[in-house]
Design a protein around this motif. Structure first.
Motif, PDB file in Angstrom:
ATOM      1  N   TYR A 222       4.715  55.067  57.078  1.00 58.66           N
ATOM      2  CA  TYR A 222       5.447  55.818  56.061  1.00 58.66           C
ATOM      3  C   TYR A 222       6.103  54.817  55.126  1.00 58.66           C
ATOM      4  CZ  TYR A 222       4.285  59.584  59.112  1.00 58.66           C
ATOM      5  OH  TYR A 222       3.557  60.482  59.873  1.00 58.66           O
TER       6      TYR A 222
ATOM      7  N   PRO B  54       9.662  53.564  48.415  1.00 60.15           N
ATOM      8  CA  PRO B  54       9.246  53.661  47.008  1.00 60.15           C
ATOM      9  C   PRO B  54       8.819  52.335  46.402  1.00 60.15           C
ATOM     10  CG  PRO B  54      11.628  53.703  47.179  1.00 60.15           C
ATOM     11  CD  PRO B  54      11.111  53.726  48.577  1.00 60.15           C
TER      12      PRO B  54
ATOM     13  N   GLY C  32      13.921  59.052  54.617  1.00 62.18           N
ATOM     14  CA  GLY C  32      12.678  58.293  54.691  1.00 62.18           C
ATOM     15  C   GLY C  32      12.980  56.818  54.616  1.00 62.18           C
TER      16      GLY C  32
ATOM     17  N   GLU D 190      -0.322  56.127  61.501  1.00 56.85           N
ATOM     18  CA  GLU D 190       0.307  56.477  60.236  1.00 56.85           C
ATOM     19  C   GLU D 190       1.536  55.612  59.973  1.00 56.85           C
ATOM     20  OE1 GLU D 190      -2.002  59.893  61.742  1.00 56.85           O
ATOM     21  OE2 GLU D 190      -0.530  58.518  62.607  1.00 56.85           O
TER      22      GLU D 190
ATOM     23  N   THR E  29       2.157  58.245  49.939  1.00 48.38           N
ATOM     24  CA  THR E  29       2.541  59.303  50.878  1.00 48.38           C
ATOM     25  C   THR E  29       1.355  59.620  51.777  1.00 48.38           C
ATOM     26  OG1 THR E  29       4.047  60.268  49.250  1.00 48.38           O
ATOM     27  CG2 THR E  29       3.371  61.682  51.078  1.00 48.38           C
TER      28      THR E  29
ATOM     29  N   GLU F 219       6.363  55.816  42.816  1.00 50.48           N
ATOM     30  CA  GLU F 219       6.695  56.190  44.189  1.00 50.48           C
ATOM     31  C   GLU F 219       5.803  55.414  45.142  1.00 50.48           C
ATOM     32  OE1 GLU F 219       7.762  60.885  43.192  1.00 50.48           O
ATOM     33  OE2 GLU F 219       6.522  60.364  44.924  1.00 50.48           O
TER      34      GLU F 219
ATOM     35  N   TYR G 250      -3.950  58.308  51.649  1.00 51.51           N
ATOM     36  CA  TYR G 250      -2.612  58.363  51.082  1.00 51.51           C
ATOM     37  C   TYR G 250      -2.724  58.835  49.639  1.00 51.51           C
ATOM     38  CZ  TYR G 250      -0.465  55.744  54.934  1.00 51.51           C
ATOM     39  OH  TYR G 250       0.016  55.353  56.162  1.00 51.51           O
ATOM     40  N   LYS G 251      -1.671  59.511  49.195  1.00 47.42           N
ATOM     41  CA  LYS G 251      -1.561  59.946  47.803  1.00 47.42           C
ATOM     42  C   LYS G 251      -0.382  59.212  47.182  1.00 47.42           C
ATOM     43  CE  LYS G 251       0.119  64.152  46.938  1.00 47.42           C
ATOM     44  NZ  LYS G 251       0.124  65.634  46.751  1.00 47.42           N
ATOM     45  N   LYS G 252      -0.538  58.780  45.940  1.00 48.44           N
ATOM     46  CA  LYS G 252       0.541  58.041  45.289  1.00 48.44           C
ATOM     47  C   LYS G 252       0.781  58.558  43.883  1.00 48.44           C
ATOM     48  CE  LYS G 252       2.204  53.401  44.202  1.00 48.44           C
ATOM     49  NZ  LYS G 252       2.734  53.834  42.907  1.00 48.44           N
ATOM     50  N   TYR G 253       2.041  58.953  43.625  1.00 47.73           N
ATOM     51  CA  TYR G 253       2.476  59.292  42.276  1.00 47.73           C
ATOM     52  C   TYR G 253       3.090  58.037  41.644  1.00 47.73           C
ATOM     53  CZ  TYR G 253       2.083  64.227  43.656  1.00 47.73           C
ATOM     54  OH  TYR G 253       1.620  65.448  44.085  1.00 47.73           O
TER      55      TYR G 253
END
Lengths: 114, 116
Positions: free
Chosen positions: A104, A107, A3, A102, B45, B42, B36-39
């Motif tokens: 990507y 982190p 990624g 979209e 996503t 991180e 989007y989902k975020k933990y």
């Protein structure tokens, strides 16, 4: 598959220091974006590259912020003379397409300016 | 000014029930919407997206509904699971418009907690 990766993951800088944040996008992705995320907020756009061309830098908050992507792959976001208000998470995102499809995300790099 | 708004900072739902996350936008130029989902620690996503030519898009447990006239979209998660606990961001873009060049506009996020 690999990624988006970013380094360093955490950076502490003293006020006035210069920092450089690196982004390795997904291989082959033409579009690369940088966003800044302050605590409790959503990501805010900083700048956009299509291949090596920086097509939009309207979100950069000041001329202390500079980004480059010289070979259309890896990108570096540089902040000169850091200030406390620069403390945030810096997110890099890449996309296989142009336009607002979209993206990507990596982190992020958490920058703390003391 | 915030062009994408998520007015609920948090939502708590029991496992197995439906989670509904809401999002409003103000810019009529937006024609593509993403969740989007975020933990913690991180990056966000990508979950699901919808074009303005549709009013619904489904992917497994996740369904996004778009009401263009109300400038409102929602994400439904059925059934909710504890692993869904995360911050959910709504985002919007104006596809291939020269003035925005693909940038995403994000809301402030909603913290979803799914309890057993």
């Amino acid at each position: 598959g690999a990624g988006v990766s970013q380094s360093p993951r955490y950076k502490v800088a003293k006020r006035g220091q210069d920092v450089a944040l690196r982004c390795d996008p997904i291989s082959g992705h033409v579009s690369l974006f940088w966003y800044q995320q302050a605590l409790g907020q959503g990501p805010e756009f900083l700048t956009y590259f299509q291949n090596e061309a920086q097509l939009d830098k309207s979100g950069l908050p000041s001329d202390r912020f500079f980004a480059e992507r010289p070979e259309g792959s890896v990108s570096t976001l540089k902040i000169q003379r850091t200030q406390q208000e620069d403390s945030a998470v810096y997110l890099c995102a890449s996309s296989a397409r142009t336009g607002g499809y979209e993206q990507y995300f990596g982190p992020g790099t958490r920058l703390t300016v003391t | 000014d915030q062009q994408v708004k998520q007015n609920s900072p948090s939502l708590s739902v029991q496992e197995g029930r439906i989670s509904i996350l809401n999002c409003d936008y103000t810019n009529s130029m937006f024609d593509y919407f993403l969740w989007y989902k975020k933990y913690p620690a991180e990056g966000p996503t990508f979950l699901i997206s919808i074009s303005s030519i549709k009013d619904k898009n489904e992917d497994g447990r996740f369904t996004v509904f778009l009401n263009k006239s109300a400038k409102h979209l929602s994400l439904h998660i059925v059934p909710s699971q504890p692993g869904d606990s995360a911050v959910y961001f709504c985002a919007a873009s104006a596809l291939d418009r020269g003035s925005t060049l693909g940038r995403l506009y994000f809301g402030r996020g909603t913290q979803l907690t799914v309890w057993p």
